[in-house]
Scaffold this motif. Sequence first.
Motif, PDB file in Angstrom:
ATOM      1  N   THR A 222      -5.347  -1.911  -3.812  1.00 59.90           N
ATOM      2  CA  THR A 222      -4.586  -3.161  -3.943  1.00 59.90           C
ATOM      3  C   THR A 222      -5.454  -4.419  -3.990  1.00 59.90           C
ATOM      4  OG1 THR A 222      -4.399  -3.246  -1.543  1.00 59.90           O
ATOM      5  CG2 THR A 222      -2.551  -2.264  -2.738  1.00 59.90           C
TER       6      THR A 222
ATOM      7  N   ALA B 215      -7.441 -12.514   2.274  1.00 61.08           N
ATOM      8  CA  ALA B 215      -6.061 -12.288   2.714  1.00 61.08           C
ATOM      9  C   ALA B 215      -5.959 -11.906   4.191  1.00 61.08           C
ATOM     10  CB  ALA B 215      -5.421 -11.208   1.844  1.00 61.08           C
TER      11      ALA B 215
ATOM     12  N   VAL C  96       0.858  -1.194   0.000  1.00 67.38           N
ATOM     13  CA  VAL C  96       0.000   0.000   0.000  1.00 67.38           C
ATOM     14  C   VAL C  96       0.895   1.244   0.000  1.00 67.38           C
ATOM     15  CG1 VAL C  96      -1.725   1.307   1.305  1.00 67.38           C
ATOM     16  CG2 VAL C  96      -1.912  -1.188   1.156  1.00 67.38           C
TER      17      VAL C  96
END
Length: 321
Positions: free
Chosen positions: A172, A274, A107
């Motif tokens: 992302t 994730a 990020v």
Amino acid sequence: MTSPETGTKRVLLAKPRGYCAGVDRAVEAVERALEKHGAPVYVRKQIVHNLHVVDTLEQRGAVFVDETDEVPEGALVVFSAHGVSPVVHEQAKERGLRTIDATCPLVTKVHHEAKRFAREDYDILLVGHHGHEEVEGTSGEAPEHIQLVETPEDVAAVTVRDPEKVIWLSQTTLSVDETLETVRALRERFPSLQNPPSDDICYATQNRQVAVKAMAPRCDLVLVVGSRNSSNSVRLVEVALQAGAGAAKLIDYAREIDDAWLRGVTTIGITSGASVPEVLVRGVLDHLAERGWGEVEEIETAQETLTFALPRELRPARSAR
Ligand code: SF4
């Protein structure tokens, strides 16, 4: 519904799934901060978007707040994996807060890109979801240069100062395919649109989508373990459906599985976002094994070895030479 392959009940388990390097680092940062400094450790926003992780850290003494003004002056605050805008760093400084920045390095990379192209006076079109913390953090790096574009339908309303000096960046955790559609629409309007210097959609998001795509056409049902506010988990449900799964559901815990979902189902695919610890996937596998889905086949499409060092503030001090 019957499995296209055999009539045997089976589970396909996507790999990679679950924790990425950025989440692993952020969760460990809070755990280490608690060990080193004791409770309470304040955390701005959910450290990662997962209910179980947040509950577990809360029990150990983490206090989750929405903004830094809820943190007592001088206390320790951890910034989440999604990143923060420079304004938040300034506010923390003004209040004399001690900070640990657990922003995922991938990020941070997008923040650096935003700063660089703003310095070069580009119009930056940020593909992402309105209101997501990561988008707020990235936009805050150069608010006067960045416009958010959520979908191809938004493209008609975009205005830029110089169509020869436009670049797109992205959140992302988006769907790779949907993002490319939005970018195609942007490029039709702005043929000189530049690509980011490297992929902004991170390796973990991409790998989890590739794995679920490989598995979904064989599945009557795909269960994605993840929280509703987890962007990459929600995308996995969408990708599973687009790739041909009979149905796809997002669950935080095994206990949310409705027996009605399993009726007539033979092959069940499982993956996890994730930000999801493996223990929750194990819970789902156990739940299904008790109901006859004991056969598990792993569908591996990539190997992940990436790890990130802990935030600077938590690394052991170098011994004196
Ligand atoms: Fe970093 Fe990607 Fe994980 Fe987000 S999903 S924390 S960007 S590695």
